[in-house]
Design an enzyme around this catalytic site. Structure first.
Site, PDB file in Angstrom:
ATOM      1  N   GLU A 184       7.088 -11.700  -5.228  1.00 26.94           N
ATOM      2  CA  GLU A 184       7.628 -12.669  -6.208  1.00 26.94           C
ATOM      3  C   GLU A 184       9.057 -13.064  -5.836  1.00 26.94           C
ATOM      4  OE1 GLU A 184       6.864 -10.832 -10.051  1.00 26.94           O
ATOM      5  OE2 GLU A 184       4.702 -10.882  -9.721  1.00 26.94           O
ATOM      6  N   GLU A 292      -1.592 -11.364  -6.386  1.00 24.42           N
ATOM      7  CA  GLU A 292      -1.577 -10.743  -7.715  1.00 24.42           C
ATOM      8  C   GLU A 292      -1.934 -11.803  -8.745  1.00 24.42           C
ATOM      9  OE1 GLU A 292       2.261  -8.241  -8.059  1.00 24.42           O
ATOM     10  OE2 GLU A 292       1.790  -8.776 -10.119  1.00 24.42           O
TER      11      GLU A 292
END
Ligand code: BMA
Length: 371
Positions: A184, A292
């Site tokens: 991320e 994810e």
């Protein structure tokens, strides 16, 4: 005949037919095989995975052989996520209370049945000693070579290297792992992400980390995943990219409700990102993946076939990893991203399982990904 021989031996022919190799030029045989087989798999479908799947689920912990995905479908996931946060502090359990010793056993079990392992690392902030979510400015600069915390960071990488090298199959071969550090990385909630460092600092950190593990610590059982959060353009996706020599898998994370409001929003946002990921991966010869995803609490009974499958089916990805079924917490709230038996989306998850494009353990064992 002579001409044929000349053609076979000519360097140009060699280049034209030579296959791309993993970022680690000295990767072990099993790691190279996994790399090539993941690429081949793109034409078949996508592996479905789950974080911490064998460790715990909703309402249970450490029951031999149990998995929420298996309770619902009769089959295990094809790929499993594990997490090393707190290994750097010499703790026995990770930040989600999974004992590293148990994790190692689960990883061996998964490898033995032909499943795939991917590992994330929510490492603490080496500058402040607080968690990964402590975005103190200057942290990345401090751990790069020349920085005041570089020695500390290297000592943390030593522990990661030791863990990776402790993962061995029955013949003593190292178990391949898809490592996705600094995930991320375009969001600003982790100390390595977004506005907390410059794009160049993040690139340097990624390269330093990989070179240290690979060339200094001789860890050769890793494929490396580069992993953003949601993104809106190719430029944004590539802004912090460390380079083709450092990356094998290209991915992003996406959560419904958190990132998007409605089902249609999710399909649209995921579709836009997957289409960009598809072309970036093709151009750079990388393996695309949904590193994810989740819809916390799964309140929509047909989310799997009506939303997720619609979003991902048009694109090529090697896998999609659902986040962890942490279960019910003390304060009455709960966290889970795949259904447990009886959950409202469980029947739809079975339909999702039956779709020819979704690959679970029974299918993936047959693929012999390490050979
Ligand atoms: C988050 C949540 C947390 C967890 C963290 C690291 O998304 O699941 O409960 O501690 O990931 O695994």
């Amino acid at each position: 005949m002579k001409l044929l021989l000349l053609l076979i031996l000519s360097p140009l022919t060699f280049i034209a037919f030579s296959q791309p190799v993993p970022a680690d030029k000295n990767a072990t045989k099993e790691t190279i095989n996994l790399y090539h087989n993941l690429k081949k798999l793109l034409d078949k479908g996508f592996m479905i995975g789950h974080q911490d799947d064998l460790a715990y689920g909703v309402g249970w912990k450490y029951e031999n052989g149990r998995s929420d995905i298996k309770d619902v479908t009769g089959d295990y996931p094809a790929i499993y996520g594990w997490e090393l946060g707190r290994l750097e502090l010499d703790h026995d359990v990770n930040l989600d209370s999974v004992p590293f010793e148990k994790m190692r056993m689960f990883i061996k079990e998964i490898y033995n049945r032909g499943g795939v392992i991917t590992i994330s690392w929510h490492l603490n902030n080496p500058l402040t000693g607080k968690t990964a979510w402590n975005p103190a400015p200057g942290t990345v600069a401090a751990i790069l070579p020349g920085g005041e915390k570089n020695e500390l960071y290297k000592s943390w990488l030593d522990k990661i290297a030791a863990f990776m090298l402790s993962l061995k199959g029955e013949k003593g071969e190292y178990i391949p792992v898809i490592f996705r550090p600094f995930h991320e990385l375009n969001g600003s909630w982790f100390w390595w992400g977004g506005k907390n460092c410059t794009p160049d600092e993040l690139k340097q950190l990624y390269r330093f980390t990989e070179s240290y593990l690979r060339d200094t610590k001789n860890v050769h059982n890793l494929l490396y995943a580069y992993n953003t959060d949601k993104f809106y353009s190719r430029g944004e996706y590539m802004e912090r990219y460390p380079g083709n020599d450092y990356v094998d898998v290209l991915g992003f994370d996406i959560y419904q409700a958190y990132n998007t409001a409605s089902n249609n929003d999710f399909i649209k946002l995921a579709g836009n990102m997957l289409s960009m990921l598809d072309s970036i991966s093709t151009e750079n010869n990388k393996i695309p993946a949904l590193t994810e995803f989740g819809y916390g609490g799964l309140p929509d009974s047909t989310w799997w076939t009506n939303v997720l499958l619609k979003a991902i089916a048009p694109y090529k990805i090697a896998y999609a990893l659902a986040w962890r079924n942490a279960g019910f917490k003390g304060n009455g709230s709960s966290e889970f991203y795949v259904p447990y038996k009886g959950q409202v989306s469980a029947n739809d998850f079975v339909k999702f399982y039956d779709d020819p494009k979704t690959l679970f353990q029974k299918e993936i064992t047959k693929e012999n990904l390490y050979h």
